[in-house]
Design a protein around this motif. Structure first.
Motif, mmCIF file in Angstrom:
data_model
loop_
_atom_site.group_PDB
_atom_site.id
_atom_site.type_symbol
_atom_site.label_atom_id
_atom_site.label_comp_id
_atom_site.label_asym_id
_atom_site.label_seq_id
_atom_site.Cartn_x
_atom_site.Cartn_y
_atom_site.Cartn_z
ATOM 1 N N ARG A 46 0.833 -1.201 0.000
ATOM 2 C CA ARG A 46 0.000 0.000 0.000
ATOM 3 C C ARG A 46 0.871 1.256 0.000
ATOM 4 N NH1 ARG A 46 -4.797 0.975 -1.415
ATOM 5 N NH2 ARG A 46 -5.467 -0.866 -0.303
ATOM 6 N N ILE A 47 1.945 1.242 0.782
ATOM 7 C CA ILE A 47 2.847 2.400 0.824
ATOM 8 C C ILE A 47 3.487 2.616 -0.539
ATOM 9 C CG2 ILE A 47 4.999 3.286 1.809
ATOM 10 C CD1 ILE A 47 4.211 1.807 4.419
ATOM 11 N N ASN B 219 -0.309 2.289 -8.233
ATOM 12 C CA ASN B 219 -0.701 0.895 -8.075
ATOM 13 C C ASN B 219 -0.362 0.027 -9.280
ATOM 14 O OD1 ASN B 219 -1.728 1.192 -5.471
ATOM 15 N ND2 ASN B 219 -3.709 1.892 -6.252
ATOM 16 N N ASP C 56 0.924 3.875 -3.046
ATOM 17 C CA ASP C 56 0.570 5.279 -2.829
ATOM 18 C C ASP C 56 1.642 6.223 -3.362
ATOM 19 O OD1 ASP C 56 -1.831 4.614 -1.671
ATOM 20 O OD2 ASP C 56 -1.135 4.881 0.396
#
Length: 134
Positions: free
Chosen positions: A9-10, A17, A13
């Motif tokens: 996710r980091i 993606n 972000d």
């Protein structure tokens, strides 16, 4: 798999993606290559000639996230806020200790290979070479 979710996710972000799947696949591939090299070249005694799991790909995300934003704070229960660069360094240090202790040595070489890929991928991305786009 929680590490994959958190660090993926980091990374997603920060760089998008669309780069998550290529980092996962290529990090796992480089991890398997480093595992196979360690199994067939290094004299560690008997090590199974197959690899399990996706931990090398997860290590690619951990190091890629640390390279992208080393001062990113993660709140760890009972410890508090820790910078991402220190988390990545602890993971790499634990793998180096595992290699020195001759415990799952091939797996630890796979982790180091995945970590190395995560670092190289971000360095190349910053230089304008995006390996995620064919």
């Amino acid at each position: 798999m929680l590490y994959l979710m958190w660090f993926g996710r980091i990374v997603g972000d920060f760089i998008g993606n669309q780069r998550v799947l290529p980092i996962y696949l290529l990090g796992g591939f480089v991890g398997v290559l480093s595992y196979m090299i360690s199994v067939y070249i290094m004299p560690f005694g008997y090590i199974a000639p197959y690899a399990y799991g996706a931990s090398a790909a997860v290590m690619a995300f951990v190091v890629a996230a640390a390279k992208l934003s080393p001062n990113y704070l993660i709140n760890i229960i009972l410890i508090g806020d820790v910078k991402l660069k220190y988390i990545a360094l602890v993971f790499i240090f634990l793998d180096l200790i595992g290699i020195a202790n001759n415990a799952n040595t091939g797996g630890h070489f796979g982790h180091i290979g995945g970590a190395l890929f995560g670092w190289v991928y971000i360095v190349q991305l910053r230089e304008g070479n995006d390996w995620a786009i064919p």
